[in-house]
Design a protein around this motif. Structure first.
Motif, PDB file in Angstrom:
ATOM      1  N   GLU A 148      -0.925  17.923 -35.618  1.00 42.85           N
ATOM      2  CA  GLU A 148      -2.002  17.628 -34.664  1.00 42.85           C
ATOM      3  C   GLU A 148      -2.173  16.118 -34.502  1.00 42.85           C
ATOM      4  OE1 GLU A 148      -5.661  20.267 -35.019  1.00 42.85           O
ATOM      5  OE2 GLU A 148      -4.535  20.754 -36.860  1.00 42.85           O
ATOM      6  N   ALA A 149      -2.061  15.394 -35.610  1.00 45.20           N
ATOM      7  CA  ALA A 149      -2.150  13.936 -35.540  1.00 45.20           C
ATOM      8  C   ALA A 149      -1.030  13.374 -34.668  1.00 45.20           C
ATOM      9  CB  ALA A 149      -2.088  13.335 -36.947  1.00 45.20           C
ATOM     10  N   ILE A 150       0.185  13.873 -34.875  1.00 48.53           N
ATOM     11  CA  ILE A 150       1.319  13.428 -34.061  1.00 48.53           C
ATOM     12  C   ILE A 150       1.052  13.709 -32.581  1.00 48.53           C
ATOM     13  CG2 ILE A 150       3.748  13.922 -33.511  1.00 48.53           C
ATOM     14  CD1 ILE A 150       4.151  14.231 -36.625  1.00 48.53           C
ATOM     15  N   ASP A 151       0.501  14.887 -32.285  1.00 53.58           N
ATOM     16  CA  ASP A 151       0.191  15.234 -30.890  1.00 53.58           C
ATOM     17  C   ASP A 151      -0.839  14.266 -30.290  1.00 53.58           C
ATOM     18  OD1 ASP A 151       1.956  17.363 -31.032  1.00 53.58           O
ATOM     19  OD2 ASP A 151       0.381  18.880 -31.299  1.00 53.58           O
ATOM     20  N   ILE A 152      -1.855  13.904 -31.064  1.00 54.60           N
ATOM     21  CA  ILE A 152      -2.874  12.966 -30.573  1.00 54.60           C
ATOM     22  C   ILE A 152      -2.249  11.599 -30.328  1.00 54.60           C
ATOM     23  CG2 ILE A 152      -4.954  11.669 -31.247  1.00 54.60           C
ATOM     24  CD1 ILE A 152      -5.507  14.537 -30.229  1.00 54.60           C
ATOM     25  N   PHE A 153      -1.446  11.126 -31.288  1.00 54.05           N
ATOM     26  CA  PHE A 153      -0.793   9.832 -31.093  1.00 54.05           C
ATOM     27  C   PHE A 153       0.138   9.869 -29.882  1.00 54.05           C
ATOM     28  CE2 PHE A 153      -1.442   9.372 -35.873  1.00 54.05           C
ATOM     29  CZ  PHE A 153      -2.569   8.581 -35.732  1.00 54.05           C
ATOM     30  N   THR A 154       0.829  10.982 -29.685  1.00 56.77           N
ATOM     31  CA  THR A 154       1.721  11.117 -28.528  1.00 56.77           C
ATOM     32  C   THR A 154       0.921  11.045 -27.229  1.00 56.77           C
ATOM     33  OG1 THR A 154       3.306  12.408 -29.811  1.00 56.77           O
ATOM     34  CG2 THR A 154       3.428  12.619 -27.404  1.00 56.77           C
ATOM     35  N   ALA A 155      -0.203  11.734 -27.176  1.00 57.26           N
ATOM     36  CA  ALA A 155      -1.051  11.672 -25.978  1.00 57.26           C
ATOM     37  C   ALA A 155      -1.525  10.237 -25.744  1.00 57.26           C
ATOM     38  CB  ALA A 155      -2.243  12.618 -26.123  1.00 57.26           C
ATOM     39  N   GLY A 156      -1.858   9.544 -26.816  1.00 55.92           N
ATOM     40  CA  GLY A 156      -2.279   8.154 -26.689  1.00 55.92           C
ATOM     41  C   GLY A 156      -1.162   7.261 -26.178  1.00 55.92           C
ATOM     42  N   ILE A 157       0.048   7.496 -26.678  1.00 54.14           N
ATOM     43  CA  ILE A 157       1.198   6.694 -26.242  1.00 54.14           C
ATOM     44  C   ILE A 157       1.505   6.944 -24.769  1.00 54.14           C
ATOM     45  CG2 ILE A 157       3.701   6.396 -26.554  1.00 54.14           C
ATOM     46  CD1 ILE A 157       3.079   6.924 -29.640  1.00 54.14           C
ATOM     47  N   ILE A 158       1.316   8.170 -24.316  1.00 51.34           N
ATOM     48  CA  ILE A 158       1.504   8.461 -22.895  1.00 51.34           C
ATOM     49  C   ILE A 158       0.509   7.650 -22.066  1.00 51.34           C
ATOM     50  CG2 ILE A 158       1.232  10.272 -21.125  1.00 51.34           C
ATOM     51  CD1 ILE A 158       2.447  12.220 -23.295  1.00 51.34           C
ATOM     52  N   ARG A 159      -0.719   7.579 -22.549  1.00 48.46           N
ATOM     53  CA  ARG A 159      -1.754   6.821 -21.827  1.00 48.46           C
ATOM     54  C   ARG A 159      -1.579   5.312 -21.994  1.00 48.46           C
ATOM     55  NH1 ARG A 159      -6.990   8.209 -19.493  1.00 48.46           N
ATOM     56  NH2 ARG A 159      -8.119   6.272 -19.365  1.00 48.46           N
ATOM     57  N   TYR A 160      -1.134   4.886 -23.178  1.00 51.90           N
ATOM     58  CA  TYR A 160      -0.963   3.463 -23.499  1.00 51.90           C
ATOM     59  C   TYR A 160       0.471   3.222 -23.980  1.00 51.90           C
ATOM     60  CZ  TYR A 160      -6.050   3.608 -23.397  1.00 51.90           C
ATOM     61  OH  TYR A 160      -7.357   3.798 -23.015  1.00 51.90           O
ATOM     62  N   PRO A 161       1.435   3.230 -23.072  1.00 53.72           N
ATOM     63  CA  PRO A 161       2.850   3.177 -23.476  1.00 53.72           C
ATOM     64  C   PRO A 161       3.266   1.881 -24.187  1.00 53.72           C
ATOM     65  CG  PRO A 161       2.640   3.083 -21.078  1.00 53.72           C
ATOM     66  CD  PRO A 161       1.276   3.353 -21.621  1.00 53.72           C
ATOM     67  N   GLN A 162       2.493   0.819 -24.068  1.00 50.49           N
ATOM     68  CA  GLN A 162       2.824  -0.432 -24.763  1.00 50.49           C
ATOM     69  C   GLN A 162       2.058  -0.590 -26.077  1.00 50.49           C
ATOM     70  OE1 GLN A 162       5.338  -2.521 -23.814  1.00 50.49           O
ATOM     71  NE2 GLN A 162       5.681  -0.799 -22.439  1.00 50.49           N
ATOM     72  N   SER A 163       1.425   0.469 -26.537  1.00 50.66           N
ATOM     73  CA  SER A 163       0.620   0.387 -27.752  1.00 50.66           C
ATOM     74  C   SER A 163       1.490   0.471 -28.996  1.00 50.66           C
ATOM     75  CB  SER A 163      -0.432   1.500 -27.798  1.00 50.66           C
ATOM     76  OG  SER A 163      -1.086   1.482 -29.056  1.00 50.66           O
ATOM     77  N   TRP A 164       1.743  -0.676 -29.588  1.00 50.79           N
ATOM     78  CA  TRP A 164       2.518  -0.687 -30.824  1.00 50.79           C
ATOM     79  C   TRP A 164       1.693  -0.130 -31.975  1.00 50.79           C
ATOM     80  CZ3 TRP A 164       0.593  -4.187 -34.468  1.00 50.79           C
ATOM     81  CH2 TRP A 164      -0.247  -5.183 -33.972  1.00 50.79           C
ATOM     82  N   LYS A 165       0.373  -0.149 -31.854  1.00 47.97           N
ATOM     83  CA  LYS A 165      -0.471   0.418 -32.908  1.00 47.97           C
ATOM     84  C   LYS A 165      -0.357   1.944 -32.931  1.00 47.97           C
ATOM     85  CE  LYS A 165      -3.703  -3.409 -32.673  1.00 47.97           C
ATOM     86  NZ  LYS A 165      -5.059  -3.833 -32.310  1.00 47.97           N
ATOM     87  N   LEU A 166      -0.382   2.576 -31.774  1.00 47.37           N
ATOM     88  CA  LEU A 166      -0.192   4.029 -31.735  1.00 47.37           C
ATOM     89  C   LEU A 166       1.199   4.410 -32.249  1.00 47.37           C
ATOM     90  CD1 LEU A 166      -1.989   4.755 -28.369  1.00 47.37           C
ATOM     91  CD2 LEU A 166      -2.562   5.841 -30.561  1.00 47.37           C
ATOM     92  N   LEU A 167       2.205   3.618 -31.883  1.00 47.09           N
ATOM     93  CA  LEU A 167       3.558   3.867 -32.392  1.00 47.09           C
ATOM     94  C   LEU A 167       3.606   3.716 -33.909  1.00 47.09           C
ATOM     95  CD1 LEU A 167       5.539   1.978 -29.638  1.00 47.09           C
ATOM     96  CD2 LEU A 167       5.730   4.435 -30.131  1.00 47.09           C
ATOM     97  N   ARG A 168       2.893   2.724 -34.443  1.00 47.72           N
ATOM     98  CA  ARG A 168       2.833   2.512 -35.894  1.00 47.72           C
ATOM     99  C   ARG A 168       2.296   3.761 -36.593  1.00 47.72           C
ATOM    100  NH1 ARG A 168       0.637   3.338 -40.206  1.00 47.72           N
ATOM    101  NH2 ARG A 168      -0.739   2.088 -41.436  1.00 47.72           N
ATOM    102  N   PHE A 169       1.192   4.318 -36.069  1.00 49.82           N
ATOM    103  CA  PHE A 169       0.582   5.466 -36.720  1.00 49.82           C
ATOM    104  C   PHE A 169       1.393   6.745 -36.520  1.00 49.82           C
ATOM    105  CE2 PHE A 169      -3.141   2.649 -36.598  1.00 49.82           C
ATOM    106  CZ  PHE A 169      -3.475   2.704 -37.939  1.00 49.82           C
ATOM    107  N   ARG A 170       1.978   6.923 -35.330  1.00 46.72           N
ATOM    108  CA  ARG A 170       2.816   8.115 -35.156  1.00 46.72           C
ATOM    109  C   ARG A 170       4.041   8.018 -36.043  1.00 46.72           C
ATOM    110  NH1 ARG A 170       5.224  10.168 -29.440  1.00 46.72           N
ATOM    111  NH2 ARG A 170       6.640   8.411 -29.831  1.00 46.72           N
ATOM    112  N   GLY A 171       4.629   6.820 -36.147  1.00 50.33           N
ATOM    113  CA  GLY A 171       5.759   6.628 -37.054  1.00 50.33           C
ATOM    114  C   GLY A 171       5.399   6.984 -38.484  1.00 50.33           C
ATOM    115  N   HIS A 172       4.205   6.579 -38.917  1.00 53.21           N
ATOM    116  CA  HIS A 172       3.734   6.919 -40.265  1.00 53.21           C
ATOM    117  C   HIS A 172       3.658   8.438 -40.429  1.00 53.21           C
ATOM    118  CE1 HIS A 172       0.336   6.252 -43.476  1.00 53.21           C
ATOM    119  NE2 HIS A 172       1.243   7.117 -43.881  1.00 53.21           N
ATOM    120  N   ARG A 173       3.122   9.117 -39.450  1.00 56.26           N
ATOM    121  CA  ARG A 173       3.002  10.589 -39.542  1.00 56.26           C
ATOM    122  C   ARG A 173       4.378  11.263 -39.468  1.00 56.26           C
ATOM    123  NH1 ARG A 173      -0.125  10.255 -42.729  1.00 56.26           N
ATOM    124  NH2 ARG A 173      -2.088   9.304 -42.203  1.00 56.26           N
ATOM    125  N   TYR A 174       5.317  10.687 -38.744  1.00 54.78           N
ATOM    126  CA  TYR A 174       6.671  11.228 -38.780  1.00 54.78           C
ATOM    127  C   TYR A 174       7.252  11.100 -40.190  1.00 54.78           C
ATOM    128  CZ  TYR A 174       7.248  11.866 -33.695  1.00 54.78           C
ATOM    129  OH  TYR A 174       7.156  12.288 -32.395  1.00 54.78           O
TER     130      TYR A 174
END
Length: 151
Positions: free
Chosen positions: A39-65
């Protein structure tokens, strides 16, 4: 309802009211804290879709991966985060679960390098892992960060 559950409910409400990058981050983090990783990965993915240049969202999704042992996907996200954050000033990363002194000790940038090092370490590429842990050392300004990177 536990405190963790109420934190998730509050984060969900905050995101419904304001779909800011920060609110995507906090909902995803709170889900991760209670082991709701997909679910966390899904939320981060939705955020990345909305904010594609967000390195912070990528950082957290990477952590969850990494948490879900999807190391190749973690490395992709964390390398994208590293490329996107280049040239940005160091920024303290707020703790989701405060430490004893109630003071965050790491930066977003440190955590990108650290998790990238972990992704390579768990993938068996120790030479690349060492490169990224060395970058962490350059950003380590306290004993906690230095110890985590193995020196």
């Amino acid at each position: 309802m536990t405190k963790a559950d109420s934190n998730i409910v509050a984060a969900e409400l905050a995101l419904q009211l304001d779909s800011s990058e920060e609110n995507f981050i906090w909902l995803g983090r709170r889900l991760g804290y209670v082991n709701r990783m997909e679910e966390a990965i899904d939320i981060f993915t939705a955020g990345i879709i909305r904010y594609p240049q967000s390195w912070k969202l990528l950082r957290f999704r990477g952590h969850r991966y990494i948490s879900t042992r999807q190391f190749a996907l973690a490395i992709i996200d964390l390398q994208r985060a590293a490329n996107t954050m280049t040239g940005k000033p160091l920024e303290i990363e707020p703790d989701g679960i405060p430490n004893k002194i109630n003071k965050p000790l790491s930066t977003f940038q440190y955590n990108v390098w650290y998790h990238l090092g972990l992704g390579f370490y768990y993938s068996g590429d120790l030479a690349r892992a060492e490169q990224y842990f060395e970058r962490c050392l350059k950003l380590s300004n306290n004993h906690d960060l230095t110890i985590v990177t193995g020196k």
